[in-house]
Design an enzyme around this catalytic site. Sequence first.
Site, PDB file in Angstrom:
ATOM      1  N   LYS A 100       5.267   2.974  -0.982  1.00 35.96           N
ATOM      2  CA  LYS A 100       4.040   2.188  -0.981  1.00 35.96           C
ATOM      3  C   LYS A 100       3.577   1.878   0.443  1.00 35.96           C
ATOM      4  CE  LYS A 100       3.358   2.128  -5.373  1.00 35.96           C
ATOM      5  NZ  LYS A 100       2.220   2.874  -5.949  1.00 35.96           N
ATOM      6  N   TYR A 113      10.951   2.606  -3.263  1.00 35.86           N
ATOM      7  CA  TYR A 113       9.643   2.107  -3.719  1.00 35.86           C
ATOM      8  C   TYR A 113       8.866   1.476  -2.568  1.00 35.86           C
ATOM      9  CZ  TYR A 113       6.226  -0.161  -6.795  1.00 35.86           C
ATOM     10  OH  TYR A 113       5.060  -0.553  -7.408  1.00 35.86           O
ATOM     11  N   THR A 140       3.820  -4.618 -17.504  1.00 37.76           N
ATOM     12  CA  THR A 140       3.761  -3.194 -17.839  1.00 37.76           C
ATOM     13  C   THR A 140       5.163  -2.648 -18.100  1.00 37.76           C
ATOM     14  OG1 THR A 140       4.001  -2.511 -15.540  1.00 37.76           O
ATOM     15  CG2 THR A 140       1.761  -2.926 -16.331  1.00 37.76           C
ATOM     16  N   ASN A 190      -3.245   6.071  -9.580  1.00 37.71           N
ATOM     17  CA  ASN A 190      -2.505   4.963 -10.176  1.00 37.71           C
ATOM     18  C   ASN A 190      -1.064   5.314 -10.528  1.00 37.71           C
ATOM     19  OD1 ASN A 190      -2.188   2.406 -11.940  1.00 37.71           O
ATOM     20  ND2 ASN A 190      -1.938   4.075 -13.415  1.00 37.71           N
TER      21      ASN A 190
END
Length: 251
Positions: A160, A156, A191, A88
């Site tokens: 991913k 990013y 978050t 995670n």
Amino acid sequence: MTDTIAILTGASRGIGAALARGLARPGTRLVTLARRTDPGLAAHAQAQGADLEQIQVDLSDLQAAAQVAERIGATLPRDARRYLLINNAGTVQPVAAARALTDGPAIAAAFNLNVSAVMLLTAHFTAAVQDLQAERRVLNISSGAGRNPNAGWGVYCATKAALDMYTRVFNQEQGAAGVRAVALAPGIVDTGMQETIRASDPASFPALAKFQEFHATGKLAAPDAVAASILSYLDRDDFGSTEIDDIRNYN
């Protein structure tokens, strides 16, 4: 006999913290890896009668990541019914236009955390559980950013996308009878990462206004709700039948 052994990275905040609390239950031995330990999680696990080990480690440091991965793999109990590895931990930084991505160490740290540490942990986990007659599942927390480009997110999105492809390669190697892995996008969740995104320079991240609107209009999912959905997903009998998935497909 322990029912479930779960290894979880990025457990100190956001989705990871919520997943940790959901996993901390009787019959589960939970091992968390994060930059800092969580006293609240320790108290929660004790109250639930769960077996918890918290390991403080910076997984962007590949030497430290490799040492932890090797130790966990070497000491993994072999009598559980189910083994879970949940990768995670991740970072959205650095956020910058492709022409401005000149900070080599920052780029390397992102790839280390988002991709390389996942490979190291998965390799040692798989070696430890390869021959066990038990459920063996790897869940890689991916992102829609790996499947759809966003200006300013060159690093990013690339990490991913790499995570998705690594998951596909892993499954091809393991075959139907081996360890099964899924790359799962969690959706847009309220978050700390979202706070970081909203603090981005609009010149570096043109989609900033859209993400600020998500927050202002209450369109961000709550971490606890997303974690509960992910844990239900991990329990599915058909886990692994869709290797590149999105939790919003099950809401």
